[in-house]
Design a protein around this motif. Structure first.
Motif, PDB file in Angstrom:
ATOM      1  N   LYS A  49      85.022  48.707  32.259  1.00 54.20           N
ATOM      2  CA  LYS A  49      85.648  47.392  31.568  1.00 54.20           C
ATOM      3  C   LYS A  49      86.953  47.878  30.802  1.00 54.20           C
ATOM      4  CE  LYS A  49      81.524  44.869  31.180  1.00 54.20           C
ATOM      5  NZ  LYS A  49      80.421  44.070  30.064  1.00 54.20           N
ATOM      6  N   ASN A  50      87.018  48.978  30.086  1.00 51.94           N
ATOM      7  CA  ASN A  50      88.227  49.328  29.476  1.00 51.94           C
ATOM      8  C   ASN A  50      89.343  49.818  30.515  1.00 51.94           C
ATOM      9  OD1 ASN A  50      87.689  49.018  26.802  1.00 51.94           O
ATOM     10  ND2 ASN A  50      86.410  50.871  26.666  1.00 51.94           N
ATOM     11  N   LYS A  51      88.711  50.252  31.658  1.00 52.40           N
ATOM     12  CA  LYS A  51      89.848  50.869  32.780  1.00 52.40           C
ATOM     13  C   LYS A  51      90.354  49.362  33.279  1.00 52.40           C
ATOM     14  CE  LYS A  51      90.047  53.731  36.777  1.00 52.40           C
ATOM     15  NZ  LYS A  51      89.326  54.615  37.547  1.00 52.40           N
ATOM     16  N   LEU A  52      89.678  48.623  33.501  1.00 50.64           N
ATOM     17  CA  LEU A  52      90.155  47.281  34.121  1.00 50.64           C
ATOM     18  C   LEU A  52      91.033  46.544  33.209  1.00 50.64           C
ATOM     19  CD1 LEU A  52      87.042  45.845  35.982  1.00 50.64           C
ATOM     20  CD2 LEU A  52      89.097  46.398  36.935  1.00 50.64           C
ATOM     21  N   ASP A  53      90.738  46.631  31.864  1.00 47.73           N
ATOM     22  CA  ASP A  53      91.468  45.928  30.883  1.00 47.73           C
ATOM     23  C   ASP A  53      93.022  46.403  30.708  1.00 47.73           C
ATOM     24  OD1 ASP A  53      89.595  44.121  30.208  1.00 47.73           O
ATOM     25  OD2 ASP A  53      88.943  45.547  28.481  1.00 47.73           O
TER      26      ASP A  53
ATOM     27  N   GLN B 159      86.651  42.322  37.226  1.00 49.41           N
ATOM     28  CA  GLN B 159      86.201  42.190  35.725  1.00 49.41           C
ATOM     29  C   GLN B 159      85.145  40.878  35.717  1.00 49.41           C
ATOM     30  OE1 GLN B 159      89.363  40.290  33.001  1.00 49.41           O
ATOM     31  NE2 GLN B 159      89.306  42.440  31.935  1.00 49.41           N
ATOM     32  N   LYS B 160      85.656  39.716  36.605  1.00 44.98           N
ATOM     33  CA  LYS B 160      84.629  38.720  36.393  1.00 44.98           C
ATOM     34  C   LYS B 160      83.109  39.158  37.043  1.00 44.98           C
ATOM     35  CE  LYS B 160      84.430  33.754  37.667  1.00 44.98           C
ATOM     36  NZ  LYS B 160      82.836  33.890  37.879  1.00 44.98           N
ATOM     37  N   LEU B 161      83.277  39.865  38.023  1.00 43.42           N
ATOM     38  CA  LEU B 161      82.034  40.468  38.356  1.00 43.42           C
ATOM     39  C   LEU B 161      81.252  40.981  37.556  1.00 43.42           C
ATOM     40  CD1 LEU B 161      79.986  40.687  40.961  1.00 43.42           C
ATOM     41  CD2 LEU B 161      81.251  42.515  41.724  1.00 43.42           C
ATOM     42  N   MET B 162      81.554  41.956  36.792  1.00 44.15           N
ATOM     43  CA  MET B 162      80.937  42.941  35.843  1.00 44.15           C
ATOM     44  C   MET B 162      80.653  42.015  34.636  1.00 44.15           C
ATOM     45  SD  MET B 162      83.616  46.195  35.756  1.00 44.15           S
ATOM     46  CE  MET B 162      82.693  47.113  34.671  1.00 44.15           C
TER      47      MET B 162
ATOM     48  N   GLY C 291      76.598  41.585  33.987  1.00 44.38           N
ATOM     49  CA  GLY C 291      76.551  42.463  32.631  1.00 44.38           C
ATOM     50  C   GLY C 291      76.383  43.857  33.011  1.00 44.38           C
ATOM     51  N   VAL C 292      76.741  44.423  34.098  1.00 43.96           N
ATOM     52  CA  VAL C 292      76.935  45.678  34.226  1.00 43.96           C
ATOM     53  C   VAL C 292      78.102  46.318  33.603  1.00 43.96           C
ATOM     54  CG1 VAL C 292      75.825  45.722  36.498  1.00 43.96           C
ATOM     55  CG2 VAL C 292      78.313  45.552  36.480  1.00 43.96           C
ATOM     56  N   SER C 293      78.005  47.764  33.000  1.00 43.73           N
ATOM     57  CA  SER C 293      79.193  48.328  32.310  1.00 43.73           C
ATOM     58  C   SER C 293      79.993  48.970  33.205  1.00 43.73           C
ATOM     59  CB  SER C 293      78.502  49.498  31.210  1.00 43.73           C
ATOM     60  OG  SER C 293      77.916  50.345  32.160  1.00 43.73           O
TER      61      SER C 293
ATOM     62  N   THR D 129      82.327  52.426  46.136  1.00 46.01           N
ATOM     63  CA  THR D 129      81.742  53.161  47.404  1.00 46.01           C
ATOM     64  C   THR D 129      80.181  53.158  47.339  1.00 46.01           C
ATOM     65  OG1 THR D 129      83.744  54.273  47.521  1.00 46.01           O
ATOM     66  CG2 THR D 129      81.828  55.090  48.718  1.00 46.01           C
ATOM     67  N   ASP D 130      79.555  53.740  46.230  1.00 44.11           N
ATOM     68  CA  ASP D 130      78.182  53.831  45.939  1.00 44.11           C
ATOM     69  C   ASP D 130      77.830  53.036  44.626  1.00 44.11           C
ATOM     70  OD1 ASP D 130      75.761  54.551  45.405  1.00 44.11           O
ATOM     71  OD2 ASP D 130      75.763  56.532  45.530  1.00 44.11           O
ATOM     72  N   ALA D 131      77.272  51.857  45.092  1.00 44.68           N
ATOM     73  CA  ALA D 131      77.165  50.958  43.789  1.00 44.68           C
ATOM     74  C   ALA D 131      76.329  51.423  42.643  1.00 44.68           C
ATOM     75  CB  ALA D 131      76.618  49.793  44.172  1.00 44.68           C
ATOM     76  N   ASP D 132      75.496  52.381  42.983  1.00 46.94           N
ATOM     77  CA  ASP D 132      74.544  52.821  42.057  1.00 46.94           C
ATOM     78  C   ASP D 132      75.041  53.855  41.097  1.00 46.94           C
ATOM     79  OD1 ASP D 132      72.738  51.129  42.656  1.00 46.94           O
ATOM     80  OD2 ASP D 132      71.735  52.171  44.105  1.00 46.94           O
ATOM     81  N   ALA D 133      76.126  54.469  41.585  1.00 49.20           N
ATOM     82  CA  ALA D 133      76.842  55.720  40.945  1.00 49.20           C
ATOM     83  C   ALA D 133      77.660  55.166  39.687  1.00 49.20           C
ATOM     84  CB  ALA D 133      77.709  56.550  41.844  1.00 49.20           C
ATOM     85  N   ARG D 134      77.476  56.451  38.838  1.00 44.36           N
ATOM     86  CA  ARG D 134      78.049  55.962  37.420  1.00 44.36           C
ATOM     87  C   ARG D 134      79.087  56.862  36.840  1.00 44.36           C
ATOM     88  NH1 ARG D 134      76.608  51.902  38.826  1.00 44.36           N
ATOM     89  NH2 ARG D 134      75.034  50.263  37.862  1.00 44.36           N
TER      90      ARG D 134
END
Length: 569
Positions: free
Chosen positions: A152-156, A212-215, A219-221, A226-231
């Motif tokens: 979220k910070n990166k998108l901001d 940003q709206k999707l997150m 509620g995901v952080s 590419t890999d939706a489950d990776a963090r």
């Protein structure tokens, strides 16, 4: 002195394929183990009666297990090995499936791989004496670059940057339209170039705002494309998009008894989930596990104790144990039993179970005051005291940190957005924005600490906090904010006790957990995952653990003993 003589390549020879494989090769162990499996238990379908014959699924399993141990992991390299590797040709019986067939088999049977790993452990369990377990996690790179991962910070930051550039492009284009003749216009600053840049910036801005709206809606952080489950996780080299598999390594054999694949960025709360299956397999035994400081979590340790697992978590310097507390529940409990239900009853009743006498002491029942939210507030989330984000921003500019609980963010007096960084052990939510603080013009009015950025903590019920330094610089009175969810205090009974881990066992932790991870990453060359998604990387990691365990068990028990054990049903 002459060189060692070589054979004549034109000479004919008569030999069997079996003679090309070493009598004590790991390929023979893998072959015997897979041949003894009943694949229908793992969901493998029988061969079709009609149509083109399919490849034997046992051969495919042999290929993948052998490849994971030897560092041959991709389907293309496995396909090539079927043509050039003598041990692989021997196991496969000479068939040479192409890479798509190999890849499709793994995709269709990915869920069976962890079950096969567990079956191997079950067979050798009768030949070894298990000790306690050591739990640790390690970061394995995911099939997702950092450029395709967004916080979220990166998108901001990117949205703010693109908004500024878009406004600048529009300003320059407006000036161009207002002037009839512009002198000495550079080639790279033509109207067509600016319009192209403006269009590209607007497209990127729309894409980032959609992310940003999707997150916020989900509620995901984090968001990985590419890999939706990776963090995005922190490792020794900085930050990387990865997974965090947890292994439970046995102290007596150094075998991996079980693992839990996670995408959690820290190890908090992962002791009980990693040990749960082993506890189910051994219900008549109290298990013990050791872990490092990263696993210090009161709720997790309590859950372990309730389920018959003794957690030896390394303590900070100067501490002799952990002070834990749970709710009091009056009940008649059997302190001599090791069943989870009786253990739980004993602990909640303020009694020490007999099996915990060496690690639990000073147990007592106390009465404390705790805040309880009112009934009308329980059914709803805590809502902001202001109506819109603009109103929250205006209030923040007066010298306050204003929290928006619905979007889970904080507005600071400088007009920046602080996002959730972590949740502390006491339940408080910590917010920060590193980039904004580093470049903030009003930094001296807000933060004078030693760090590079400010971090602000909020309770789940707190909605506003004054910025004392800011208000002081503005000459305003600093009043503590009273905006929080309504509630009242009640007296409740709790049970407090001291948990004292075994220091001798904790001292052995590093010699246990680091060994398998080092072998898998270095000797087996598996520092990253090829597959995508939590479900698929679980199967991929099961292959790595199985390859490690086969080699380790072979060195531990000997080839002949291993053949006798794993080939039996």
């Amino acid at each position: 002195m002459p060189y060692v003589s070589t054979f004549d390549r034109t000479q004919m020879m008569m030999c069997s394929w079996d003679s090309f494989v070493d009598p004590k090769s790991i390929a023979r162990l893998i072959d015997a183990f897979v041949n003894s499996l009943d694949l229908t238990k793992y969901g493998v379908k029988e061969a079709a009666v009609e149509g083109r014959p399919s490849y034997d699924p046992k051969g495919m399993y042999k290929l993948y297990i052998y490849g994971s141990r030897k560092g041959i992991r991709s389907s293309r390299k496995l396909s090539e090995s079927c043509k050039v590797n003598l041990e692989v040709k021997w196991m496969m019986g000479g068939v040479e499936p192409d890479f798509r067939t190999i890849s499709d088999f793994r995709k269709d049977n990915i869920d069976s791989l962890k079950k096969i790993f567990q079956e191997f452990n079950r067979r050798i369990s009768g030949a070894v004496e298990w000790g306690f377990t050591s739990i640790d996690g390690s970061k394995f790179l995911a099939n997702n670059s950092k450029d395709n991962n967004f916080t979220k910070n990166k998108l901001d930051d990117r949205i703010k940057w693109l908004n500024a550039h878009t406004d600048e492009y529009l300003r320059i284009l407006k000036e161009m339209d207002e002037q009839e003749e512009l002198e000495e216009i550079p080639e790279n600053l033509t109207k067509e170039t600016l319009e192209a840049k403006l269009k590209e910036a607007q497209e990127r801005l729309a894409r980032y705002e959609a992310y940003q709206k999707l997150m916020e809606d989900t509620g995901v952080s984090q968001l990985s494309l590419t890999d939706a489950d990776a963090r995005l996780m922190k490792n020794k080299n900085g930050f990387a998009v990865a997974y965090n598999p947890q292994t439970a390594v046995d102290s007596a054999t150094h075998l991996i008894r079980d693992f839990e694949m996670t995408n959690q960025v820290t190890d908090h709360g992962l002791l009980s989930p990693t040990m749960s299956r082993m506890r189910e397999e051994e219900p008549d035994k109290i298990l013990e596990t050791v872990a490092d400081k990263g696993y210090e979590n009161a709720e997790d340790m309590l859950q372990c104790l309730e389920n018959g697992i003794i957690p030896h978590v390394i303590m900070e310097d100067g501490k002799d144990g952990y002070e834990l507390s749970i709710s009091y529940e009056e009940a008649e409990a059997d302190i001599h039993s090791i069943k989870p239900d009786e253990l739980r009853k004993s602990l909640h009743a303020g009694l020490i179970p007999e099996v915990y006498a060496d690690v639990i002491s000073d147990i007592r029942v106390e009465e404390v005051r705790r805040k309880v939210r009112d009934e009308e507030e329980k059914s709803e989330n805590v809502k902001s005291i202001y109506g819109t984000p603009e109103e929250m921003m205006e209030r923040a500019k007066e010298g306050y940190f204003v929290r928006d609980p619905e979007r889970n963010l904080v507005y600071c007096p400088a007009g920046e957005i602080l996002r959730q960084k972590c949740i502390k052990k006491n339940g408080n939510i910590r917010y920060a924005n590193k980039n904004a603080c580093k470049h903030c013009k009003n930094r001296d009015k807000c933060y004078k600490g030693k760090g590079e950025w400010k971090e602000i903590d909020f309770t789940k019920d707190n909605l506003e906090k004054p910025c004392k330094e800011w208000l002081k610089a503005e000459g305003k009175e600093c009043n503590a904010s009273k905006h929080s969810a309504k509630g009242h205090y009640e007296k409740v009974k709790i049970v407090r006790f001291s948990l004292k881990p075994n220091r001798e066992k904790m001292a052995m932790r590093m010699c246990l957990s680091e060994h398998p991870f080092g072998t898998i990453k270095r000797a087996m060359g598996a520092t990253y995952f090829l597959l995508r998604g939590l479900r698929k990387v679980t199967g991929e990691f099961a292959l790595l653990c199985l390859g490690y365990n086969i080699e380790r068990a072979k060195n531990l028990l000997g080839f002949e003993k291993m053949m006798e054990i794993i080939a039996g049903v």
